[in-house]
Design a protein around this motif. Structure first.
Motif, PDB file in Angstrom:
ATOM      1  N   PRO A 245       0.821  -1.201   0.000  1.00  0.00           N
ATOM      2  CA  PRO A 245       0.000   0.000   0.000  1.00  0.00           C
ATOM      3  C   PRO A 245       0.865   1.265   0.000  1.00  0.00           C
ATOM      4  CG  PRO A 245      -0.098  -1.135   2.113  1.00  0.00           C
ATOM      5  CD  PRO A 245       0.843  -1.901   1.258  1.00  0.00           C
ATOM      6  N   VAL A 246       0.338   2.313  -0.558  1.00  0.00           N
ATOM      7  CA  VAL A 246       1.057   3.590  -0.598  1.00  0.00           C
ATOM      8  C   VAL A 246       1.040   4.204   0.805  1.00  0.00           C
ATOM      9  CG1 VAL A 246       1.163   5.854  -1.689  1.00  0.00           C
ATOM     10  CG2 VAL A 246       0.296   3.897  -2.957  1.00  0.00           C
ATOM     11  N   LYS A 247       2.178   4.698   1.275  1.00  0.00           N
ATOM     12  CA  LYS A 247       2.206   5.348   2.596  1.00  0.00           C
ATOM     13  C   LYS A 247       1.536   6.704   2.488  1.00  0.00           C
ATOM     14  CE  LYS A 247       5.741   2.772   4.759  1.00  0.00           C
ATOM     15  NZ  LYS A 247       6.995   2.644   5.441  1.00  0.00           N
ATOM     16  N   ARG A 248       0.631   6.943   3.422  1.00  0.00           N
ATOM     17  CA  ARG A 248      -0.134   8.184   3.338  1.00  0.00           C
ATOM     18  C   ARG A 248       0.463   9.256   4.213  1.00  0.00           C
ATOM     19  NH1 ARG A 248      -6.336   7.528   3.838  1.00  0.00           N
ATOM     20  NH2 ARG A 248      -5.707   7.908   5.970  1.00  0.00           N
ATOM     21  N   ALA A 249       0.243  10.508   3.834  1.00  0.00           N
ATOM     22  CA  ALA A 249       0.742  11.635   4.625  1.00  0.00           C
ATOM     23  C   ALA A 249      -0.104  11.820   5.878  1.00  0.00           C
ATOM     24  CB  ALA A 249       0.723  12.903   3.792  1.00  0.00           C
TER      25      ALA A 249
ATOM     26  N   ALA B  74      -5.723  -0.756  11.162  1.00  0.00           N
ATOM     27  CA  ALA B  74      -4.576  -0.880  12.068  1.00  0.00           C
ATOM     28  C   ALA B  74      -3.315  -1.262  11.293  1.00  0.00           C
ATOM     29  CB  ALA B  74      -4.874  -1.913  13.149  1.00  0.00           C
ATOM     30  N   VAL B  75      -3.444  -2.248  10.425  1.00  0.00           N
ATOM     31  CA  VAL B  75      -2.264  -2.686   9.667  1.00  0.00           C
ATOM     32  C   VAL B  75      -1.808  -1.563   8.727  1.00  0.00           C
ATOM     33  CG1 VAL B  75      -1.441  -4.335   7.936  1.00  0.00           C
ATOM     34  CG2 VAL B  75      -2.853  -5.124   9.855  1.00  0.00           C
ATOM     35  N   PHE B  76      -2.772  -0.919   8.081  1.00  0.00           N
ATOM     36  CA  PHE B  76      -2.480   0.178   7.165  1.00  0.00           C
ATOM     37  C   PHE B  76      -1.736   1.299   7.894  1.00  0.00           C
ATOM     38  CE2 PHE B  76      -4.046   3.832   4.502  1.00  0.00           C
ATOM     39  CZ  PHE B  76      -3.388   3.449   3.338  1.00  0.00           C
TER      40      PHE B  76
ATOM     41  N   ILE C  56       2.024  -5.299  14.764  1.00  0.00           N
ATOM     42  CA  ILE C  56       0.706  -5.084  14.127  1.00  0.00           C
ATOM     43  C   ILE C  56       0.858  -5.184  12.608  1.00  0.00           C
ATOM     44  CG2 ILE C  56      -1.193  -3.459  13.720  1.00  0.00           C
ATOM     45  CD1 ILE C  56      -0.532  -2.152  16.409  1.00  0.00           C
ATOM     46  N   ALA C  57       1.884  -4.514  12.080  1.00  0.00           N
ATOM     47  CA  ALA C  57       2.088  -4.504  10.621  1.00  0.00           C
ATOM     48  C   ALA C  57       2.268  -5.930  10.112  1.00  0.00           C
ATOM     49  CB  ALA C  57       3.290  -3.638  10.268  1.00  0.00           C
ATOM     50  N   ALA C  58       2.884  -6.783  10.946  1.00  0.00           N
ATOM     51  CA  ALA C  58       3.100  -8.182  10.558  1.00  0.00           C
ATOM     52  C   ALA C  58       1.870  -9.042  10.839  1.00  0.00           C
ATOM     53  CB  ALA C  58       4.310  -8.732  11.306  1.00  0.00           C
ATOM     54  N   GLY C  59       0.823  -8.423  11.382  1.00  0.00           N
ATOM     55  CA  GLY C  59      -0.404  -9.163  11.677  1.00  0.00           C
ATOM     56  C   GLY C  59      -0.305 -10.009  12.939  1.00  0.00           C
ATOM     57  N   ASP C  60       0.744  -9.784  13.730  1.00  0.00           N
ATOM     58  CA  ASP C  60       0.936 -10.566  14.956  1.00  0.00           C
ATOM     59  C   ASP C  60       0.358  -9.791  16.147  1.00  0.00           C
ATOM     60  OD1 ASP C  60       1.801 -12.041  17.107  1.00  0.00           O
ATOM     61  OD2 ASP C  60       3.923 -11.518  16.880  1.00  0.00           O
ATOM     62  N   MET C  61      -0.962  -9.864  16.308  1.00  0.00           N
ATOM     63  CA  MET C  61      -1.621  -9.070  17.351  1.00  0.00           C
ATOM     64  C   MET C  61      -1.265  -9.583  18.749  1.00  0.00           C
ATOM     65  SD  MET C  61      -2.797  -6.939  15.409  1.00  0.00           S
ATOM     66  CE  MET C  61      -3.156  -6.827  13.674  1.00  0.00           C
ATOM     67  N   ALA C  62      -1.119 -10.892  18.872  1.00  0.00           N
ATOM     68  CA  ALA C  62      -0.768 -11.443  20.190  1.00  0.00           C
ATOM     69  C   ALA C  62       0.603 -10.916  20.616  1.00  0.00           C
ATOM     70  CB  ALA C  62      -0.777 -12.966  20.141  1.00  0.00           C
ATOM     71  N   GLY C  63       1.517 -10.872  19.661  1.00  0.00           N
ATOM     72  CA  GLY C  63       2.857 -10.345  19.959  1.00  0.00           C
ATOM     73  C   GLY C  63       2.786  -8.881  20.337  1.00  0.00           C
TER      74      GLY C  63
ATOM     75  N   LEU D 277      -3.513   2.970  17.613  1.00  0.00           N
ATOM     76  CA  LEU D 277      -2.985   1.607  17.475  1.00  0.00           C
ATOM     77  C   LEU D 277      -2.933   0.907  18.833  1.00  0.00           C
ATOM     78  CD1 LEU D 277      -0.178   2.217  14.815  1.00  0.00           C
ATOM     79  CD2 LEU D 277      -2.347   1.005  14.501  1.00  0.00           C
ATOM     80  N   GLU D 278      -2.553   1.669  19.863  1.00  0.00           N
ATOM     81  CA  GLU D 278      -2.522   1.094  21.210  1.00  0.00           C
ATOM     82  C   GLU D 278      -3.914   0.590  21.578  1.00  0.00           C
ATOM     83  OE1 GLU D 278      -1.769   3.878  24.414  1.00  0.00           O
ATOM     84  OE2 GLU D 278      -1.029   2.269  25.721  1.00  0.00           O
ATOM     85  N   ARG D 279      -4.891   1.436  21.310  1.00  0.00           N
ATOM     86  CA  ARG D 279      -6.272   1.064  21.603  1.00  0.00           C
ATOM     87  C   ARG D 279      -6.686  -0.172  20.804  1.00  0.00           C
ATOM     88  NH1 ARG D 279     -12.128   4.025  21.129  1.00  0.00           N
ATOM     89  NH2 ARG D 279     -13.116   2.120  20.441  1.00  0.00           N
TER      90      ARG D 279
END
Lengths: 282, 465
Positions: free
Chosen positions: B2-6, B35-37, B67-74, B117-119
């Motif tokens: 995905p394109v990184k947004r400003a 969250a991943v985005f 989160i970016a890796a989809g590892d929510m437990a981690g 993201l914390e939330r």
């Protein structure tokens, strides 16, 4: 949850409770109060501590039915538990020893004299209790107070027991030298109108007087400021600075007006409770 | 890729008109896609300065990478190792002046939405099965006074270290300001209950309805009840009043009273719940901090037709989180900036009917470093109001210090405590949070609770050897 050990109807609208509450009983002093809550979603109400037994670990309170919550409290019986009881809260009554102290109890206010008179008598003060009620049936705890103080004076508006007239009339006689004589200190506990009348009775003869203020409270620990009382022109919190204040400094007009803030809602809650009770009866 | 947004990924929230009249939470929270985005916007800086902006030093990039890796437990594990109250802090922290203020993206773009993201992670954790009950492994009992943010975090940290901990709470429910102060629409009680439930599974005991300083003294905790150390987290619960004429009129109250009636006592459910709270048509809230925003937005939800902020300084000096301010604006709150209240006026029955004010202008800087408001002469005017709510600050409750010898306080009534360890003037008595700093934020209190827990651990270890 604190369990109720004993209850007694004192009058049709007042009830005596002895509660198992060892921590509160160990720390309580005369003049302090507890906050009660009797159900989830229930309000917190302040109740003056009537007495305590440190050895038995029990706390005594007397509750008068005035609103929905006090009605709910008075529906409880021995064996029931009270959801929340916290205390002792407020500052205790602090009177220099060695004098003649006159405790005045109006209606259910007489209850708070139990621990006060016991403590003062035990340390050697001369103690007099003046108890007032409209009529004989509404007088409470006179027999219990007799062994705790030197003199117990009873007053009824209709003369059905003791002195015929108001507690303030009898107090004026004492100040003039009658009976047990002029007190050095007066402590008045009861309805606001009575406490105000006592303040006026002792103001001119300059008898030091404390009144136990009973304002609306939410938390009872100094957090909300809803219980502020104007004393000597300044706002004081009854829950931490009081509830007892110098009667001659209290602005009773403001106090009485502030206590009426939620009259409409109190009536709504009472009507609702009556309605629910009626529905249950059918 | 995905394109990184400003811009930050916006927080989904409820419509302002709809939400302004109920107590359900305003923010809906990110979805996993949001969250991943958003997590992918993180630059993975060599030296992550965002951590310096966090009072509890959360390893921010680490949990964001998870989160970016989809590892929510981690992500949850990393987050919780540093902050025992992530679901709360993710909702109420002023991130814009802390972690997000430090974010490297700030130079040209929006910072990473660290708070959102914390939330997200904490809310994900709430959907997972609960952990098994832990048992204390150490012999020394520790007492914590007050179940607010600093006490909860301190207790959680001590439990993690293996201590049996008991929290004594004066009110009938734990949470402190999280319970009585912060409204449901910003921090649902179910979230608070969940976080507190987690502490209980960690072995923390909570005893309500005990006022230390009244029911039990601090000395009794040591001498009679066998505690080896005590943490004081009694907060700053004593409301301040202005001292202007008319403050004792009916309809005038502290924000603490107003919010306690609504939040702790569930005044919005009257008459199903027993505690009433009377809100008129026009409500003026004095002050512009987070408490003022909570009060003014609560008054809208309690049926006020016009809810306004009256503040003697300007928008720039406002203490509230920017998000709360924006939410208040969206919901229709009016702001009277540079407006100084002089007197509450009332009717013959003693009910407030108006607030006499004076226009101010900004002068040179004062002791707080902010422009001093100066009265504009002849600018007095009256705002018609039914309620005046004072949200001008709170000070520490003196109940404990009045009844405890040797516990030093400063001129403002704040406990004197070492900045790093929280040690007070009494041995093995530590303190933190608003009781030490005066009214501040949840996260600063949490940080102090955490540091004190570690200092208590060191002090007790040193004592044993």
């Amino acid at each position: 949850m604190p369990r109720i050990l004993e209850t007694r109807r004192l009058t049709p609208v007042t009830k005596y409770f002895r509660i198992d509450a060892p921590l509160i009983a160990a720390a309580a002093r005369p003049g302090q109060f507890v906050m009660l809550r009797v159900r989830e979603g229930g309000e917190r109400i302040p109740i003056t501590i009537a007495d305590y037994d440190r050895t038995a670990g029990t706390l005594t309170i007397v509750v008068q039915e005035v609103g929905a919550t006090t009605k709910r409290v008075c529906a409880l019986e021995a064996g029931d538990e009270i959801l929340d009881v916290v205390g002792p809260l407020g500052s205790h009554i602090d009177i220099p020893p060695g004098g003649h102290v006159c405790g005045i109890g109006g209606g259910f206010g007489s209850a708070a004299l139990l621990c006060l008179m016991r403590e003062l008598s035990a340390r050697g003060d001369r103690t007099t209790a003046i108890l007032g009620a409209r009529t004989k049936e509404l007088l409470i705890l006179a027999d219990e107070l007799k062994p705790l103080c030197h003199d117990v004076e009873v007053c009824t508006d209709d003369g059905s027991a003791g002195f015929k007239g108001f507690v303030t009339q009898r107090l004026a006689q004492l100040i003039a030298g009658d009976g047990p004589g002029r007190p050095d200190h007066v402590v008045a506990i009861g309805p606001m109108a009575m406490m105000r009348a006592v303040a006026e009775t002792t103001r001119e003869p300059k008898v030091k007087t404390l009144v136990s203020m009973d304002p609306l409270m939410v938390d009872g620990t100094g957090m909300c400021g809803g219980c502020r009382v104007t004393v000597g022109g300044k706002a004081r919190f009854a829950c931490v600075d009081g509830p007892c204040f110098d009667a001659h400094e209290v602005d009773f007009d403001v106090a009485m007006r502030r206590n009426k803030q939620y009259v409409r809602e109190e009536k709504q809650a009472l009507d609702r409770l009556a309605c629910m009770a009626a529905r249950q009866a059918h | 890729m995905p394109v990184k947004r400003a811009e930050k990924t916006p927080m989904p929230m409820r419509d302002a008109h709809e939400r302004a009249h109920d107590f359900q939470e305003v923010n809906r929270g990110y979805t996993v896609h949001h969250a991943v985005f958003e997590a992918e916007r993180c630059l993975r800086c060599q030296e992550p300065v965002c951590i310096d902006g966090c009072p509890v030093q959360i390893p921010i990039p680490e949990f964001i990478h998870a989160i970016a890796a989809g590892d929510m437990a981690g992500a949850a594990k990393i987050l919780r190792s540093a902050n025992p109250l992530p679901a709360i802090c993710g909702r109420v922290c002023p991130q814009e002046s802390q972690c997000e203020a430090e974010c490297s993206l700030n130079k040209h773009f929006d910072p990473v939405a660290i708070g959102h993201l914390e939330r997200y992670v904490a809310d994900w954790e709430r959907t997972q099965p609960p952990a098994a009950m832990a048992k204390p492994t150490r012999p020394e009992k520790i007492a914590v006074i007050g179940a607010g943010p600093s006490g909860l975090v301190c207790a959680g940290e001590l439990a993690r270290l293996g201590y049996p901990v008991t929290i004594y709470e004066a009110l009938h429910a734990p949470g402190g300001v999280l319970r009585y102060g912060i409204p449901e629409f910003r921090l649902p009680k179910s979230v608070l209950d969940w976080e507190i439930g987690l502490l209980k599974t960690m072995g923390v005991q909570i005893v309500c309805n005990v006022v230390i300083g009244r029911t039990l003294t601090l000395d009794e905790l040591f001498d009679k009840h066998g505690y080896s150390a005590v943490f004081v987290g009694t907060g700053a619960g004593l409301p301040q009043f202005l001292g202007i004429p008319g403050e004792s009129l009916n309809g005038v109250m502290s924000a603490n009273e107003f919010l306690t009636r609504v939040n702790l006592m569930r005044g919005y459910e009257f008459p199903e719940a027993d505690t009433p709270v009377r809100v008129g048509k026009r409500v003026a809230v004095i002050g512009a901090g987070n408490t003022a925003m909570d009060a003014v937005r609560t008054s809208l939800r309690m049926g006020a037709e016009e809810a306004m902020i009256v503040y003697r300084r300007s928008e720039k000096e406002m203490g509230a989180r920017i998000e709360e301010y924006h939410h208040a604006l969206e919901e229709g709150v009016k702001f009277h900036w540079l407006t100084n209240p002089l007197e509450v006026v009332g009717d013959a029955e003693g009910w407030a009917t108006g607030l006499k004010c004076q226009q101010m202008k900004l002068g040179p800087k004062d002791a707080s470093g902010r422009a001093r408001p100066i009265p504009v002469e002849g600018s007095e005017f009256e705002l018609p109001v039914d309620n005046v709510v004072l949200a001008i600050g709170t000070t520490p409750n003196p109940l404990l210090t009045r009844t405890t010898s040797g516990l030093l306080t400063n001129q403002k009534g704040c406990l004197v405590a070492d900045e790093q360890t929280g040690l007070t003037s009494r041995s093995l008595v530590f303190a933190g949070g608003d009781a030490v700093t005066g009214a501040a934020t949840v996260i600063l209190a949490a940080g102090a609770g955490k540091r004190a827990a570690r200092a208590m651990h060191e002090a007790l270890a040193a004592r044993v050897t």
